[in-house]
Enzyme design. Structure first.
Site, mmCIF file in Angstrom:
data_model
loop_
_atom_site.group_PDB
_atom_site.id
_atom_site.type_symbol
_atom_site.label_atom_id
_atom_site.label_comp_id
_atom_site.label_asym_id
_atom_site.label_seq_id
_atom_site.Cartn_x
_atom_site.Cartn_y
_atom_site.Cartn_z
ATOM 1 N N ASN A 1 -15.768 16.902 12.000
ATOM 2 C CA ASN A 1 -16.384 15.723 12.641
ATOM 3 C C ASN A 1 -17.873 15.556 12.287
ATOM 4 O OD1 ASN A 1 -14.310 16.009 15.615
ATOM 5 N ND2 ASN A 1 -14.054 14.618 13.878
ATOM 6 N N ASP B 1 -7.879 12.558 21.174
ATOM 7 C CA ASP B 1 -8.030 11.591 20.077
ATOM 8 C C ASP B 1 -7.775 10.154 20.529
ATOM 9 O OD1 ASP B 1 -8.654 10.949 17.455
ATOM 10 O OD2 ASP B 1 -6.577 11.142 16.765
HETATM 11 C C1 IPE Z 1 -9.346 15.582 15.783
HETATM 12 O O1 IPE Z 1 -9.503 14.205 15.788
HETATM 13 C C2 IPE Z 1 -10.599 16.250 16.257
HETATM 14 C C3 IPE Z 1 -10.910 16.047 17.661
HETATM 15 C C4 IPE Z 1 -10.229 15.347 18.504
HETATM 16 C C5 IPE Z 1 -12.084 16.723 18.103
HETATM 17 P P1 IPE Z 1 -9.992 13.439 14.491
HETATM 18 O O2 IPE Z 1 -10.013 11.998 14.832
HETATM 19 O O3 IPE Z 1 -11.250 14.040 13.981
HETATM 20 O O4 IPE Z 1 -8.826 13.797 13.463
HETATM 21 P P2 IPE Z 1 -8.374 13.083 12.126
HETATM 22 O O5 IPE Z 1 -9.607 12.760 11.351
HETATM 23 O O6 IPE Z 1 -7.625 11.855 12.537
HETATM 24 O O7 IPE Z 1 -7.486 14.089 11.479
HETATM 25 C C1 IPE Z 2 -11.623 11.667 19.291
HETATM 26 O O1 IPE Z 2 -11.633 10.297 19.198
HETATM 27 C C2 IPE Z 2 -12.958 12.234 19.667
HETATM 28 C C3 IPE Z 2 -13.593 13.001 18.587
HETATM 29 C C4 IPE Z 2 -13.085 13.296 17.435
HETATM 30 C C5 IPE Z 2 -14.928 13.479 18.857
HETATM 31 P P1 IPE Z 2 -11.945 9.617 17.798
HETATM 32 O O2 IPE Z 2 -13.419 9.395 17.729
HETATM 33 O O3 IPE Z 2 -11.367 10.377 16.678
HETATM 34 O O4 IPE Z 2 -11.206 8.236 17.993
HETATM 35 P P2 IPE Z 2 -10.364 7.460 16.905
HETATM 36 O O5 IPE Z 2 -9.343 8.416 16.377
HETATM 37 O O6 IPE Z 2 -11.335 7.029 15.848
HETATM 38 O O7 IPE Z 2 -9.756 6.327 17.651
HETATM 39 MG MG MG Z 3 -9.584 10.314 15.733
#
Ligand code: IPE
Ligand code: IPE
Ligand code: MG
Length: 232
Positions: A63, A15
């Site tokens: 996602n 993340d």
């Molecule tokens: C969790 O991250 C999912 C992945 C890293 C694949 P998200 O960015 O989707 O999680 P939330 O929305 O902050 O809970």
């Molecule tokens: C995690 O990074 C990757 C996926 C969920 C695919 P994010 O895209 O959630 O990055 P932030 O949390 O918005 O910074």
């Molecule tokens: Mg995220």
């Protein structure tokens, strides 16, 4: 750092890619690219430290709510990642598995996942689970449906049987969960398997997460006292 009390299975929620890019005034996709570039190095380091299983949360069932452009980019990035990294993963004797329902992925993404499973299936240096279109609740729904399909009887249901219907069947539960990116939640990752994992959260964004960051998590893990409800 000595090799004491190393977790057998480490789960990581990848993340913080979007915020990493935003800080650089770049599109979120730039963060995903840099995040993907970090994956193999951390996995190889985990292997070096004696970890046997690494589970990476790459794309959740939630996602899909993101803009089509970002989802499309991620689906293509997975193809590029698996194409680019196959050789090193083979050299490192790494078995790649996927957690989640691959059937609803775009065809080309699904195909490379299946190819990668096939090509790496006999490797036994380290197992790399990539959670793709993964959700812990969806995994349980899938498991219960499959049990009913198999005619499992009420008296046969126990914790081991449930584990054997999960995507992680045959693997030990994660000992350590690492979540970079500063959020203090599981976001539907391995909710059954993480029941007794040690949880480690850090504000470091995933593209900035280094071997040193991994060592910090291992050091913290080694300091934890895992009581499993008992005393000591
Ligand atoms: C969790 O991250 C999912 C992945 C890293 C694949 P998200 O960015 O989707 O999680 P939330 O929305 O902050 O809970
Ligand atoms: C995690 O990074 C990757 C996926 C969920 C695919 P994010 O895209 O959630 O990055 P932030 O949390 O918005 O910074
Ligand atoms: Mg995220």
């Amino acid at each position: 750092m000595e090799n004491f009390n190393i977790p057998e299975h480490v789960a990581i929620i990848l993340d913080g890619n979007g915020r990493w890019a935003k800080k650089r005034f770049m599109p979120r996709t730039f963060g995903h690219k840099n995040g993907a570039d970090n994956v193999v190095d951390i996995c190889l380091y985990a292997k070096e430290r004696g970890v046997k299983y690494v589970s990476l949360y790459a794309f959740s069932t939630e996602n899909w709510k993101r803009p089509d452009e970002e989802v499309g980019y991620l689906m293509k990035l997975i193809i590029k990642f698996l194409n680019d990294k196959l050789r090193i993963l083979m050299n490192e004797n790494c078995k790649v598995q996927f957690l989640g329902n691959l059937d609803i992925l775009p065809e080309a993404t699904k195909q490379i996942c299946l190819d990668t499973i096939g090509k790496t299936r006999n490797n036994d240096g380290i197992t790399l689970n990539i959670a793709l279109n993964y959700g812990g609740r969806a995994e349980l729904v899938h498991a219960y449906q499959k049990m009913i399909e198999d005619g499992v009887r009420k008296e046969d249901i126990n914790e081991e049987l449930i584990s054997s219907y999960l995507y992680t069947k045959g693997q030990p539960d994660p000992d350590l969960l690492i979540r970079p990116g500063g959020e203090l939640r599981l976001s539907n990752f391995l909710i059954y398997q993480l029941a007794y994992a040690e949880l480690y959260f850090t504000d470091t964004l995933w593209p900035d997460f280094t071997r040193e960051s991994f060592d910090e998590a291992l050091e913290e893990f080694a300091r934890r006292n895992r009581r499993y409800g008992g005393l000591s």
